[in-house]
Design a protein around this motif. Sequence first.
Motif, PDB file in Angstrom:
ATOM      1  N   LYS A  58      10.902 -47.972  61.415  1.00  0.00           N
ATOM      2  CA  LYS A  58       9.703 -48.805  61.363  1.00  0.00           C
ATOM      3  C   LYS A  58      10.048 -50.266  61.592  1.00  0.00           C
ATOM      4  N   ALA A  59      11.174 -50.709  61.062  1.00  0.00           N
ATOM      5  CA  ALA A  59      11.595 -52.089  61.285  1.00  0.00           C
ATOM      6  C   ALA A  59      12.049 -52.298  62.733  1.00  0.00           C
ATOM      7  N   ARG A  60      12.780 -51.309  63.276  1.00  0.00           N
ATOM      8  CA  ARG A  60      13.239 -51.448  64.668  1.00  0.00           C
ATOM      9  C   ARG A  60      12.067 -51.445  65.644  1.00  0.00           C
ATOM     10  N   ARG A  61      10.994 -50.759  65.324  1.00  0.00           N
ATOM     11  CA  ARG A  61       9.822 -50.744  66.191  1.00  0.00           C
ATOM     12  C   ARG A  61       9.244 -52.148  66.371  1.00  0.00           C
ATOM     13  N   VAL A  62       9.328 -52.961  65.326  1.00  0.00           N
ATOM     14  CA  VAL A  62       8.833 -54.335  65.403  1.00  0.00           C
ATOM     15  C   VAL A  62       9.857 -55.251  66.070  1.00  0.00           C
ATOM     16  N   LEU A  63      11.140 -55.066  65.742  1.00  0.00           N
ATOM     17  CA  LEU A  63      12.173 -55.945  66.298  1.00  0.00           C
ATOM     18  C   LEU A  63      12.304 -55.794  67.803  1.00  0.00           C
ATOM     19  N   ASP A  64      12.035 -54.609  68.324  1.00  0.00           N
ATOM     20  CA  ASP A  64      12.118 -54.405  69.775  1.00  0.00           C
ATOM     21  C   ASP A  64      11.073 -55.219  70.534  1.00  0.00           C
ATOM     22  N   LEU A  75       5.878 -65.506  66.435  1.00  0.00           N
ATOM     23  CA  LEU A  75       4.953 -65.618  65.303  1.00  0.00           C
ATOM     24  C   LEU A  75       3.581 -65.061  65.645  1.00  0.00           C
ATOM     25  N   MET A  76       3.118 -65.311  66.857  1.00  0.00           N
ATOM     26  CA  MET A  76       1.812 -64.808  67.268  1.00  0.00           C
ATOM     27  C   MET A  76       1.814 -63.282  67.356  1.00  0.00           C
ATOM     28  N   ILE A  77       2.913 -62.702  67.849  1.00  0.00           N
ATOM     29  CA  ILE A  77       2.995 -61.244  67.948  1.00  0.00           C
ATOM     30  C   ILE A  77       3.018 -60.610  66.562  1.00  0.00           C
ATOM     31  N   CYS A  86       5.981 -56.137  59.655  1.00  0.00           N
ATOM     32  CA  CYS A  86       5.830 -57.455  60.272  1.00  0.00           C
ATOM     33  C   CYS A  86       6.010 -58.585  59.255  1.00  0.00           C
ATOM     34  N   TYR A  87       5.484 -58.394  58.030  1.00  0.00           N
ATOM     35  CA  TYR A  87       5.519 -59.498  57.075  1.00  0.00           C
ATOM     36  C   TYR A  87       6.946 -59.832  56.605  1.00  0.00           C
ATOM     37  N   PRO A  88       7.784 -58.867  56.204  1.00  0.00           N
ATOM     38  CA  PRO A  88       9.162 -59.255  55.832  1.00  0.00           C
ATOM     39  C   PRO A  88       9.969 -59.819  56.996  1.00  0.00           C
ATOM     40  N   ILE A  89       9.748 -59.317  58.205  1.00  0.00           N
ATOM     41  CA  ILE A  89      10.442 -59.877  59.366  1.00  0.00           C
ATOM     42  C   ILE A  89       9.941 -61.284  59.662  1.00  0.00           C
ATOM     43  N   PHE A  90       8.642 -61.511  59.460  1.00  0.00           N
ATOM     44  CA  PHE A  90       8.061 -62.841  59.647  1.00  0.00           C
ATOM     45  C   PHE A  90       8.737 -63.851  58.718  1.00  0.00           C
ATOM     46  N   LYS A  91       8.981 -63.468  57.474  1.00  0.00           N
ATOM     47  CA  LYS A  91       9.613 -64.383  56.521  1.00  0.00           C
ATOM     48  C   LYS A  91      11.050 -64.697  56.924  1.00  0.00           C
ATOM     49  N   VAL A  92      11.769 -63.716  57.458  1.00  0.00           N
ATOM     50  CA  VAL A  92      13.155 -63.961  57.883  1.00  0.00           C
ATOM     51  C   VAL A  92      13.195 -64.939  59.049  1.00  0.00           C
ATOM     52  N   ILE A  93      12.325 -64.736  60.033  1.00  0.00           N
ATOM     53  CA  ILE A  93      12.312 -65.614  61.205  1.00  0.00           C
ATOM     54  C   ILE A  93      11.866 -67.022  60.814  1.00  0.00           C
ATOM     55  N   TYR A  94      10.904 -67.115  59.932  1.00  0.00           N
ATOM     56  CA  TYR A  94      10.449 -68.423  59.470  1.00  0.00           C
ATOM     57  C   TYR A  94      11.567 -69.167  58.743  1.00  0.00           C
ATOM     58  N   SER A  95      12.371 -68.431  57.979  1.00  0.00           N
ATOM     59  CA  SER A  95      13.493 -69.046  57.278  1.00  0.00           C
ATOM     60  C   SER A  95      14.540 -69.564  58.257  1.00  0.00           C
ATOM     61  N   ALA A  96      14.848 -68.787  59.291  1.00  0.00           N
ATOM     62  CA  ALA A  96      15.819 -69.239  60.291  1.00  0.00           C
ATOM     63  C   ALA A  96      15.327 -70.470  61.034  1.00  0.00           C
ATOM     64  N   ALA A  97      14.030 -70.498  61.369  1.00  0.00           N
ATOM     65  CA  ALA A  97      13.476 -71.667  62.067  1.00  0.00           C
ATOM     66  C   ALA A  97      13.477 -72.897  61.170  1.00  0.00           C
ATOM     67  N   ALA A  98      13.237 -72.696  59.864  1.00  0.00           N
ATOM     68  CA  ALA A  98      13.274 -73.832  58.941  1.00  0.00           C
ATOM     69  C   ALA A  98      14.682 -74.413  58.837  1.00  0.00           C
ATOM     70  N   ASN A  99      15.699 -73.559  58.865  1.00  0.00           N
ATOM     71  CA  ASN A  99      17.081 -74.057  58.859  1.00  0.00           C
ATOM     72  C   ASN A  99      17.384 -74.879  60.109  1.00  0.00           C
ATOM     73  N   ALA A 100      16.902 -74.411  61.255  1.00  0.00           N
ATOM     74  CA  ALA A 100      17.140 -75.146  62.503  1.00  0.00           C
ATOM     75  C   ALA A 100      16.414 -76.483  62.506  1.00  0.00           C
TER      76      ALA A 100
END
Length: 376
Positions: A58-64, A75-77, A86-100
Motif C-alpha cells: 500500500k505504501a509502495r503504491r503511493v511512492l511509485d 504535495l498536490m498528488i 498518503c498522510y504519513p508519506i506527506f509528513k515525511v516529505i514535508y519534514s525533508a523539505a523543511a530541513n532543506a
Amino acid sequence: MIGHTIAVHNGKEHLPIYITDRMIPNKNKDLEVRKREKEDIKTEIYALSQSISMSAHKARRVLDQIRGRSYQETLMILELMPYRACYPIFKVIYSAAANAKHNMGLNEEYLVIIKATVDEGTTNPSWKTLSGALKKPDGYIKRNRQILRVIICILVGSMGQKINPLGFRLGTIQGHHSLWFAQPKNYSKGLQEDQKIRECIKNYVQKNMRISSGVEGIARIEIQKRIDLIQIIIHMGFPKLLVEGKPRRIEELQMNVQKELNYVNRKLNITITRITKPYGHPNILAEFIAGQLRNRVSFRKAIKKAIELTEQADTKGIQVQIAGRIDGKEIARVEWIREGRVPLQTIRAKIDYCSYRVRTIYGVLGIKIWIFVDEE
C-alpha cells in the motif's frame, strides 16, 4: 558604520542607537543564497519515518506515483489520492523539505524527490473482532500487521531545464523549416496553415504508399511562402514508394493541398528531394521503431536494430528513449539507450531531434531520438 553609536530623535529627545551587523543587510550573503539557488547543487537530504503500521504494497503504491516529481507537484498528488498511506508519506516529505528550507536556506521550488523506499520491519500481531461477536472471547481473529520504515530522499538544486535541441541551435547551425513573413495579427493564421499543409501531406503519403511498411519516410517538410507562390520541399528517404507505379501522384498531391486550403490567388509547387542516408534522420528512425512496437517486438530489440541502422549512416552518436507502458506492464516507466557521443549542451554540435507518439494496444508510447550528426 558598524560599531558606532548614533542619536535618533523620537519627537521628544535624542536616543543613542548602537549599530550592529544585523541592522545592515549583507548584500554578499544575499548574492550567495541566490547563486546557490540558481546553480545545480546536487545535495541530498533524507527524511526517515518509522513505525508506520500498514502493509508494504500500500505504501509502495503511493511512492511509485511521486518518485521523480517536484516537491509542489508531489504535495498536490498526495492531497488528491484517496489512499490511507498518503498522510504519513506527506509528513515525511514535508519534514525533508523543511530541513532543506531552514537548514540550507533553499527555495522549495527547486526540490525533487529522487528516491522513495519502504523497508519492511517487524510484524506485530493484532486482534480484530468478528462481526456479531464483540463480547465473546472466541469472536476474535489474529491478524499480522507490518511495521514499516519509509525513507524519502530529496535532491536539492535547480530542476533540469529541458529545451528542444533544434530551437537551441537556431541562428547558429540550425535553420527554420518554414520561411515566410506575416504581420503580428496574421501570424497565428500562418502557423495553422503550415500545420494543415504538413498534416495533409502526411495523410496522403500514408494512404498512397506502395507497400504497407508503416514507414512514411518523410524526414522533414520545408515551406517557403511568397506573395503569389508557396514552395513546399518534401525530404523523403524512400521517394520510390510514393512515385513508382503512378508518376502523376505529385500533381494529385498538389490538387489535394489546394482543395484543403482553398488556394485561389496563390500557386502551389511541391518538389520531392531524396535523402541519401534515410536512417540517419530521427523521424524515419522513430517510424521504424513505432512499426516494430506495433508488431509486439521487444523494445530492446527494436532500439538495438535502429542503432545498427544508424551506424550504417555514419553518425557519431544516438540516444533513444521510450516512455509509457512498455511491453504492456501495468506501471509506466522510461527506458533509454545511448550509443556514442550525444553532446546536447555543445551548440556547434549538429544534433537532429524528434519526438514521436505511437498507439499500441496497451496505450500510447512516446519515442524521443537524438542523433549526433557532426560537429562544426
